[in-house]
Design an enzyme around this catalytic site. Structure first.
Site, PDB file in Angstrom:
ATOM      1  N   ASP A  52       0.824  -1.202   0.000  1.00 12.37           N
ATOM      2  CA  ASP A  52       0.000   0.000   0.000  1.00 12.37           C
ATOM      3  C   ASP A  52       0.860   1.256   0.000  1.00 12.37           C
ATOM      4  O   ASP A  52       2.060   1.222   0.290  1.00 12.37           O
ATOM      5  CB  ASP A  52      -0.891   0.023   1.251  1.00 12.37           C
ATOM      6  CG  ASP A  52      -1.876  -1.123   1.294  1.00 12.37           C
ATOM      7  OD1 ASP A  52      -2.302  -1.573   0.214  1.00 12.37           O
ATOM      8  OD2 ASP A  52      -2.210  -1.572   2.405  1.00 12.37           O
ATOM      9  N   TYR A 110       5.479 -10.015   7.026  1.00 12.53           N
ATOM     10  CA  TYR A 110       5.409  -8.571   7.239  1.00 12.53           C
ATOM     11  C   TYR A 110       5.822  -8.251   8.668  1.00 12.53           C
ATOM     12  O   TYR A 110       5.608  -9.052   9.585  1.00 12.53           O
ATOM     13  CB  TYR A 110       3.983  -8.058   7.004  1.00 12.53           C
ATOM     14  CG  TYR A 110       3.624  -7.877   5.554  1.00 12.53           C
ATOM     15  CD1 TYR A 110       3.838  -6.654   4.915  1.00 12.53           C
ATOM     16  CD2 TYR A 110       3.084  -8.915   4.817  1.00 12.53           C
ATOM     17  CE1 TYR A 110       3.509  -6.477   3.574  1.00 12.53           C
ATOM     18  CE2 TYR A 110       2.759  -8.752   3.475  1.00 12.53           C
ATOM     19  CZ  TYR A 110       2.972  -7.532   2.865  1.00 12.53           C
ATOM     20  OH  TYR A 110       2.654  -7.358   1.542  1.00 12.53           O
TER      21      TYR A 110
END
Length: 269
Positions: A52, A110
């Site tokens: 993102d 992540y």
């Protein structure tokens, strides 16, 4: 034609994510422009996934086909000379033409970083979410464990998600605390890193997980609430989406690219 597989590390602060967008200014745009400047070719790179706007990456894999005969050992330096300083290509391999960075990926990790110290670190403002009020980290860890497994993660997916299935597998998840920057005799909690490894992730999934866990740490939710949130399959059941700047793609795991395609001896820089 050659199929080149590379890894790129970037500070996502000033970009609209990795994947090309109508507005432009993405990491993919920068890479493709650098390749075009170097080789004269117009290429479309394939990445292991997207990030993102504002999210960072340590070693985001991508591949592309090229007719260029530039020696492998020259690619990283040549591309980095043509890229902004916040985007750095760190590895280059030559792989079989059948290799695909996204389809071949086995696991993705992540990391989300929370600065739990009383005061922010001005040198890490781009990479940490600052939370000066004490968090119940053991409660957050308990809630995090309830997310491990194979579930429908609709509650932790953006309402804009276009995926036909929201079933994913989280293989492992844990928290680590770095107290090296804590002031003596203070209320500083340290820098809290959360690592989540899965088969794949939905849009905003890790950030929504973290926004919900922060509420657990604040005492607004209980760790056992996570089970009900998962079962609800409703975005409204989970917490807010945590700030993008605390998130980084940490690692993507593959089988050896050459072995996977039945070819040995893939070259690496």
């Amino acid at each position: 034609m050659r199929n080149l597989f590379m890894k790129v590390t970037y500070d996502g602060t000033h970009y609209f994510g990795f994947q090309t967008q109508p507005e432009g200014n993405t990491v993919q745009d920068m890479l493709e422009q650098a390749i075009a400047h170097l080789t004269g070719e117009t290429v479309k790179i394939t990445a292991s996934g997207r990030t993102d706007a504002g999210v960072h990456a340590y070693g985001q894999p991508f591949n592309f086909e090229t007719a260029s005969q530039i020696p492998l050992e020259r690619w990283c330096l040549a591309l980095n000379a043509r890229l902004p300083e916040d985007i750095v290509v760190t590895e280059a391999y030559e792989v079989p033409l059948s290799f695909h960075s996204r389809r071949a990926a086995k696991r993705k990790t992540y990391r989300y970083t929370i600065n739990g110290n009383r005061f922010p670190d001005p040198f890490q403002l781009r990479y940490q979410f600052h939370h000066p009020v004490a968090l119940d980290v053991p409660a957050m860890e308990e809630g995090l464990k309830k997310l491990i497994g194979t579930y429908d993660y609709t509650s932790f997916a953006s309402r804009k998600s276009t995926k036909t299935s929201h079933v994913r597998t989280i293989f492992s998840a844990h928290m680590e605390i770095d107290r090296s920057m804590c002031r003596p005799d203070s209320s500083d909690q340290g820098v809290i890193h959360t690592y989540i490894t899965g088969s794949g992730f939905l849009q905003h999934m890790v950030r929504i997980i973290m926004g919900t866990l922060i509420q657990v740490g604040e005492g607004k939710r209980k760790p056992e609430d996570i089970t009900g949130i998962l079962a609800a399959c409703n975005r409204a059941a989970a917490g807010p989406t945590a700030m993008a700047k605390g998130l980084a793609l940490w690692n993507v795991s593959y089988e050896d690219p050459g072995e996977q395609a039945g070819v040995t001896g893939s070259k690496k820089l």
